[in-house]
Structures are given as C-alpha cells and as structure tokens.
Write a protein that holds these residues in place. Structure first.
Motif, PDB file in Angstrom:
ATOM      1  N   ASN A   1       0.834  -1.197   0.000  1.00 18.65           N
ATOM      2  CA  ASN A   1       0.000   0.000   0.000  1.00 18.65           C
ATOM      3  C   ASN A   1       0.876   1.256   0.000  1.00 18.65           C
ATOM      4  O   ASN A   1       0.664   2.182  -0.786  1.00 18.65           O
ATOM      5  N   VAL A   2       1.881   1.267   0.860  1.00 14.50           N
ATOM      6  CA  VAL A   2       2.788   2.419   0.924  1.00 14.50           C
ATOM      7  C   VAL A   2       3.545   2.562  -0.389  1.00 14.50           C
ATOM      8  O   VAL A   2       3.666   3.655  -0.949  1.00 14.50           O
ATOM      9  N   GLN A   3       4.057   1.449  -0.907  1.00 13.92           N
ATOM     10  CA  GLN A   3       4.825   1.494  -2.152  1.00 13.92           C
ATOM     11  C   GLN A   3       3.993   1.987  -3.325  1.00 13.92           C
ATOM     12  O   GLN A   3       4.479   2.736  -4.164  1.00 13.92           O
ATOM     13  N   SER A   4       2.715   1.581  -3.387  1.00 13.71           N
ATOM     14  CA  SER A   4       1.871   2.032  -4.498  1.00 13.71           C
ATOM     15  C   SER A   4       1.587   3.526  -4.413  1.00 13.71           C
ATOM     16  O   SER A   4       1.393   4.189  -5.423  1.00 13.71           O
ATOM     17  N   GLN A   5       1.590   4.074  -3.184  1.00 15.74           N
ATOM     18  CA  GLN A   5       1.391   5.521  -3.028  1.00 15.74           C
ATOM     19  C   GLN A   5       2.665   6.287  -3.371  1.00 15.74           C
ATOM     20  O   GLN A   5       2.598   7.375  -3.944  1.00 15.74           O
ATOM     21  N   LEU A   6       3.814   5.712  -3.036  1.00 13.83           N
ATOM     22  CA  LEU A   6       5.086   6.366  -3.360  1.00 13.83           C
ATOM     23  C   LEU A   6       5.408   6.270  -4.847  1.00 13.83           C
ATOM     24  O   LEU A   6       5.986   7.176  -5.420  1.00 13.83           O
ATOM     25  N   ASN A   7       5.042   5.146  -5.442  1.00 13.33           N
ATOM     26  CA  ASN A   7       5.337   4.913  -6.846  1.00 13.33           C
ATOM     27  C   ASN A   7       4.088   4.355  -7.529  1.00 13.33           C
ATOM     28  O   ASN A   7       3.890   3.144  -7.582  1.00 13.33           O
ATOM     29  N   PRO A   8       3.233   5.218  -8.062  1.00 13.49           N
ATOM     30  CA  PRO A   8       1.985   4.765  -8.677  1.00 13.49           C
ATOM     31  C   PRO A   8       2.189   3.839  -9.871  1.00 13.49           C
ATOM     32  O   PRO A   8       1.287   3.132 -10.267  1.00 13.49           O
TER      33      PRO A   8
END
Length: 156
Positions: A131-138
C-alpha cells in the motif's frame, strides 16, 4: 543520541585547507563489509586506515602550503566508534570522524559523505508494504491488482 553512519570504501573526504574532495580507500580491511549485499565493495573504514589512504592522495591546492598541491597523509583518526574492534585491529570510523594530517594539523580532514548508498534488493521489495509502495510509486502496481488485470485480459 542520533544514529551515525559507518564510513566505508569510497567515502568523500575534504580537508579544511584544500580545494577539492577525495575518496577514501580502505586498504586494511578485506573481511568486514556493510551496505553491500554481495560483501565485496563496501569494506568498513577504520582507525588503521592511515598514510596515503585516498584515491588521489590530494585535496587540490593546500592553503597551508601557499596553494601548492596537497599531499594528503593521514596520521591519526578521532571520534571513531570505540565499542567494536575489527579483525584488522582498527576501530570503526563514523560519519563525524576526523583525520589528522601532518601539514593541516589535528582533525583537519572531515568526512563529507560516508560512502554508503541504498542498494535495493528483491528481499527489500518482498518485505515492503504494498500500500505504501503504491502511493510512493503509482507505476508499481500491487501484485493482487496485477494478477486481477492479467485475469481480465485472459477472460476478454
């Protein structure tokens, strides 16, 4: 007390009497590494890394020598980590350690950048919060969405 980085092969150093930085060469340690997943490039710098221990062994022009070329030689280190002794008998250098040069005097050489660099691995990716990674790197689609997209393509 704030955490400090361990100094490794390739750290950028600068003399307060010089005009340009030079990179530290760790010549005394071939056994202990940090920030290097293959344990082959980032050997830990220590207090026994003295003498001509830089790539070019110079920090440009030396104002102590009337702006003649510097000849960098480390005679001692200060502000190192005293609680661990490496196999080479040295104490670990930290990002705020300082070196003494016979020309510039005590603590004239400082560490500008400790030499460690982020080196992401597959293990980092596997342990990351999706979840965090998808927000940092869409552009990095979480695995469950990726599988759903593939199933939709197959079904069409």
């Amino acid at each position: 007390m704030a955490e400090k980085h361990v100094v490794v092969q390739g750290a950028q150093c600068m003399c307060k009497f010089g005009t340009s930085p030079d990179k530290l060469k760790v010549l005394t340690n071939t056994d202990e590494f940090v920030n290097d997943k293959d344990a082959s490039k980032k050997s830990i710098a220590s207090t026994v890394d003295i003498g001509a221990t830089f790539e070019k062994n110079m920090f440009g022009s030396c104002s102590k020598l009337n702006n003649k070329p510097c000849n960098a030689v480390v005679s001692a280190w200060s502000d190192f980590y005293e609680d661990i002794t490496l196999k080479n008998g040295g104490k670990i250098l930290l990002e705020d350690s300082k070196a003494t040069c016979p020309i510039g005097g005590k603590d004239c050489i400082s560490i500008v950048q400790h030499g460690q660099k982020a080196e992401p691995s597959t293990e980092n990716k596997n342990n990351a919060n999706e979840n965090v990674q998808s927000q940092l790197n869409p552009m990095d689609v979480p695995e469950e969405l990726s599988q759903t997209s593939q199933e939709q393509v197959i079904d069409s």
